[in-house]
Design an enzyme around this catalytic site. Structure first.
Site, PDB file in Angstrom:
ATOM      1  N   HIS A 495       0.776  -1.203   0.079  1.00 58.86           N
ATOM      2  CA  HIS A 495       0.061   0.051   0.051  1.00 58.86           C
ATOM      3  C   HIS A 495       0.836   1.306   0.017  1.00 58.86           C
ATOM      4  O   HIS A 495       0.556   2.139  -0.641  1.00 58.86           O
ATOM      5  CB  HIS A 495      -0.581  -0.058   1.282  1.00 58.86           C
ATOM      6  CG  HIS A 495      -1.670   1.279   1.547  1.00 58.86           C
ATOM      7  ND1 HIS A 495      -3.148   1.520   1.054  1.00 58.86           N
ATOM      8  CD2 HIS A 495      -1.242   2.265   2.149  1.00 58.86           C
ATOM      9  CE1 HIS A 495      -3.183   2.757   1.731  1.00 58.86           C
ATOM     10  NE2 HIS A 495      -2.365   3.216   2.050  1.00 58.86           N
ATOM     11  N   GLU A 496       1.966   0.988   0.910  1.00 63.64           N
ATOM     12  CA  GLU A 496       2.697   2.521   0.929  1.00 63.64           C
ATOM     13  C   GLU A 496       3.559   2.643  -0.283  1.00 63.64           C
ATOM     14  O   GLU A 496       3.795   3.886  -0.731  1.00 63.64           O
ATOM     15  CB  GLU A 496       3.611   2.414   2.009  1.00 63.64           C
ATOM     16  CG  GLU A 496       3.035   2.343   3.528  1.00 63.64           C
ATOM     17  CD  GLU A 496       1.777   3.329   3.601  1.00 63.64           C
ATOM     18  OE1 GLU A 496       1.924   4.450   3.038  1.00 63.64           O
ATOM     19  OE2 GLU A 496       0.807   3.255   4.540  1.00 63.64           O
ATOM     20  N   HIS A 499       1.642   4.367  -2.941  1.00 59.14           N
ATOM     21  CA  HIS A 499       1.397   5.698  -2.900  1.00 59.14           C
ATOM     22  C   HIS A 499       2.477   6.723  -3.466  1.00 59.14           C
ATOM     23  O   HIS A 499       2.116   7.623  -3.907  1.00 59.14           O
ATOM     24  CB  HIS A 499       1.397   6.331  -1.351  1.00 59.14           C
ATOM     25  CG  HIS A 499       0.504   6.217  -0.659  1.00 59.14           C
ATOM     26  ND1 HIS A 499      -1.015   6.623  -1.182  1.00 59.14           N
ATOM     27  CD2 HIS A 499      -0.146   5.608   0.631  1.00 59.14           C
ATOM     28  CE1 HIS A 499      -1.926   6.515  -0.175  1.00 59.14           C
ATOM     29  NE2 HIS A 499      -1.290   5.946   0.917  1.00 59.14           N
ATOM     30  N   GLU A 555      -5.988   7.031  -1.186  1.00 60.49           N
ATOM     31  CA  GLU A 555      -5.851   5.830  -0.482  1.00 60.49           C
ATOM     32  C   GLU A 555      -6.504   4.607  -1.230  1.00 60.49           C
ATOM     33  O   GLU A 555      -5.989   3.543  -0.847  1.00 60.49           O
ATOM     34  CB  GLU A 555      -6.483   6.152   0.925  1.00 60.49           C
ATOM     35  CG  GLU A 555      -5.725   7.215   1.952  1.00 60.49           C
ATOM     36  CD  GLU A 555      -4.382   6.863   1.930  1.00 60.49           C
ATOM     37  OE1 GLU A 555      -3.832   5.559   2.299  1.00 60.49           O
ATOM     38  OE2 GLU A 555      -3.477   7.708   2.382  1.00 60.49           O
ATOM     39  N   ASP A 559      -4.434   1.138  -1.816  1.00 63.86           N
ATOM     40  CA  ASP A 559      -5.346  -0.076  -1.234  1.00 63.86           C
ATOM     41  C   ASP A 559      -5.246  -1.098  -2.474  1.00 63.86           C
ATOM     42  O   ASP A 559      -4.987  -2.171  -2.279  1.00 63.86           O
ATOM     43  CB  ASP A 559      -6.740   0.162  -0.711  1.00 63.86           C
ATOM     44  CG  ASP A 559      -6.639   0.513   0.607  1.00 63.86           C
ATOM     45  OD1 ASP A 559      -5.570   0.388   1.405  1.00 63.86           O
ATOM     46  OD2 ASP A 559      -7.711   0.825   1.213  1.00 63.86           O
TER      47      ASP A 559
END
Length: 647
Positions: A495-496, A499, A555, A559
């Site tokens: 997930h990070e 980003h 987000e 995700d």
């Protein structure tokens, strides 16, 4: 089947019942827990992240208590100062001797402002000393040249969490503002104002607050991160107000004359003279007084803390404020965050775990690289640049190797008031932040301390941070299968990484500079996919309201990319178990919140509600349908052409 219909049953999570996984993954995994779970009386939610927070808090509070009673057990000078702050904040009898006196001299500084010119002449110093202002400065990395720091100019914040609270139809907003007014009036009377005078001051403060509502950015606008970057020549900036000396404010703040400033809210600057003028001065002065008093009330004595706590409870929905000891710990752990986080990381996490997780991150990056290489909608040119960015991501795991120098300046005097100690530290922090203007950007800086249950990506540094506290079950455990760990911490890690390629991160290059590295056609395709993600969530009914797809898009992109990448990594194991993978994915999102917190997060949070994150992202994965035999007849079914996958 339409997505709104699919997850409509998740709308009210407060009385949720268990369900079949084919109809509702989140409730199938968490329904029984949801029925029995009780939110702690001094919290506004419970669940995966929150439960880990409680565990960390309990461990560290025990250590702080032990250290406070025996300083000989502390082998670190910085930790000693943190413990002194904890002990001082917990000493109710000592604090009651001071009562309101410590703050009076600072309230007097606001009262002594006799005119708008007085305010204008003192903007820089008032800002350094932590007073709320109608315009202020901040130093941060220049988003287009992140090796250097730049001066950012911003406006005032609203009293309530978001513009939506001020809508005429928002009954919660009306009640919350009335509670704020009542509490602020009582606080003013507690420092010596007559009730009628206190009421007048609060009315004027609320009048200025109301004038800000049409001007300031909404949470949705703030979520478009790159829109804060609006560089302006300094010579032009100083002409933007006839009522305030913007030149002196900027120059006196950084002891330098910048060539340019960066405007975070152009609309605010365009309306500055309408908001701040001789006619509004008394309202601004009252607003400064009320905002300063309410934000500092909790560090006076217990009576003040209990009083401001009434508003905090109304906002969060918690039943009671933290007891004094818990408050003292959280205050100390917040002020000395990196010190406490490093202590926690070394004691409860360690170097071996640090290396284990670092290797997991590297594996996830390699999976991501493979997926980028095999991407079917990107051109080769954009793929190569994306992989360059991916390879340059800096990995920060557990806790930093070195604590920032600023903590050496924090000295606690237990004979002084808590307010005076905190004020001194705030001034040190503010001055240090401004001093960064003359220094290169520190890329070793951590955005999160080791004891925080969270993780983050910083687009301006192109780094990812995984604090020690999140690296435990249900996210990560040696006792869980690989499939479970990938459904937990694996998805968080990916997930990070994702980003770096969400709607905001995609606009920054490998060095964190805001720079378009895409071909025109590729970026158009990316925009189409992110719009699909907006559409997938926009308008989903939840807790009596609806999800704002634009607010939560970044987000959600992270995700879906994170889950897809974690799934690919998990599938490489010979013992891959898709059911365990998706079950743990749903488990980490278990959450039960107060009505007030849910309402606030729907207005301001860039994350979708946790149950929707669990369900909708699983619906986007073909493997979910195969694992549980989900068909068109089931509630979790989503037609293939509606499933959104980006990375």
């Amino acid at each position: 089947m339409l997505i709104n219909k699919v997850i409509g049953g998740v709308g009210d999570m407060f009385d949720a019942k268990p369900a079949d996984v084919k109809d509702n993954l989140y409730l199938a995994v968490n329904g029984a827990w949801q029925e029995k779970a009780e939110i702690p009386s001094d919290k506004s939610r419970t669940g995966g992240f929150s439960d880990l927070d409680l565990g960390v808090e309990k461990k560290l509070m025990e250590d702080f208590h032990e250290f406070a009673n025996d300083e000989g057990k502390i082998n670190d000078d910085l930790m000693l100062q943190a413990v002194k702050l904890y002990r001082l904040a917990n000493n109710v009898d000592h604090l009651s001797k001071f009562h309101q006196q410590p703050i009076l001299k600072d309230i007097q500084r606001i009262s002594d402002l006799n005119s708008l010119k007085d305010l204008s002449d003192n903007l820089a110093q008032l800002g350094k000393d932590g007073f709320p202002l109608p315009i202020g400065v901040e130093v941060d990395a220049d988003m287009k040249d992140t090796a250097k720091n730049a001066l950012y100019i911003g406006g005032a914040n609203l009293i309530l969490p978001d513009k939506s609270y001020y809508d005429e139809k928002n009954e919660s907003g009306k009640k919350l503002l009335a509670k704020y007014a009542e509490v602020a009036g009582r606080l003013l009377s507690m420092i010596g104002y007559k009730l009628d005078d206190a009421k007048t001051i609060v009315e004027k403060a609320l009048a200025f607050d109301k004038s800000l509502v049409p001007i300031v950015k909404s949470s949705e606008e703030w979520a478009d991160y790159t829109k804060v970057y609006n560089p302006m020549d300094f010579k032009e900036f100083v002409t933007k107000s006839d009522n305030l000396d913007l030149k002196s404010m900027a120059v006196d703040s950084i002891n330098d004359t910048p060539e340019k400033v960066i405007i975070t809210e152009p609309r605010y600057l365009d309306n500055l003279d309408k908001l701040v003028n001789d006619d509004t001065f008394e309202n601004i002065q009252a607003w400064m007084m009320v905002r300063f008093l309410t934000s500092n009330a909790s560090v006076l004595d217990e009576e003040f803390r209990q009083t401001i706590g009434e508003y905090q409870l109304a906002k969060s929905g918690a039943k009671e404020i933290q007891n004094r000891t818990k408050y003292a710990y959280n205050l100390a752990a917040g002020i000395f965050s990196e010190v406490v986080g490093t202590y926690y990381g070394k004691k409860y996490f360690g170097e071996k775990a640090k290396e284990d997780v670092r290797s997991m991150v590297k594996k996830m990056i390699s999976i991501y690289e493979q997926r980028l290489s095999e991407n079917t909608w990107l051109s080769e040119d954009t793929k190569k640049k994306a992989i360059v960015k991916l390879d340059k991501i800096v990995i920060k795991v557990g806790y930093p190797d070195k604590i920032e120098d600023i903590y050496n300046k924090f000295e606690i005097n237990e004979n002084d008031s808590l307010y005076d100690n905190i004020s001194r530290i705030k001034k040190i922090i503010n001055q240090d932040a401004l001093d960064q203007y003359h220094k290169p950007v520190d890329r070793t800086k951590w955005l999160m301390p080791g004891h925080m249950v969270n993780a983050c990506y910083d687009p301006s540094r192109n780094d990812i941070t995984f604090p020690a506290a999140i690296l435990q079950a249900p996210f990560y455990s040696l006792e869980q299968t690989n499939s479970e760990n990938f459904g937990g911490i694996g998805a968080v890690i990916a997930h990070e990484i994702s980003h770096a390629f969400d709607n905001n991160g995609a606009q920054f290059d490998e060095y964190g500079n805001m720079n378009n590295w895409w071909t025109k056609d590729d970026y158009a395709k990316f925009k189409t996919l992110t719009q699909k993600m907006i559409d997938e969530f926009d308008g989903i009914p939840y807790a009596g309201s609806k999800v704002n797809g634009t607010l939560v898009v970044s987000e959600n992109v992270a995700d879906v990319g994170g889950l897809r990448c974690a799934l690919e990594a998990a599938k490489q194991d010979s013992d891959f178990d898709a059911k365990k993978f998706f079950t743990n994915w749903a488990k980490v999102w278990r959450n039960k919140s107060t009505k007030q917190l849910t309402e606030m997060f729907l207005s301001i949070d860039v994350h979708s509600p946790a149950p929707l994150r669990a369900n909708v992202m699983a619906q986007n994965m073909d493997e979910f349908y195969d694992a549980f035999g989900v068909t068109e007849k089931d509630g979790m079914w989503l037609d293939k052409d509606k499933r959104v996958n980006i990375w």
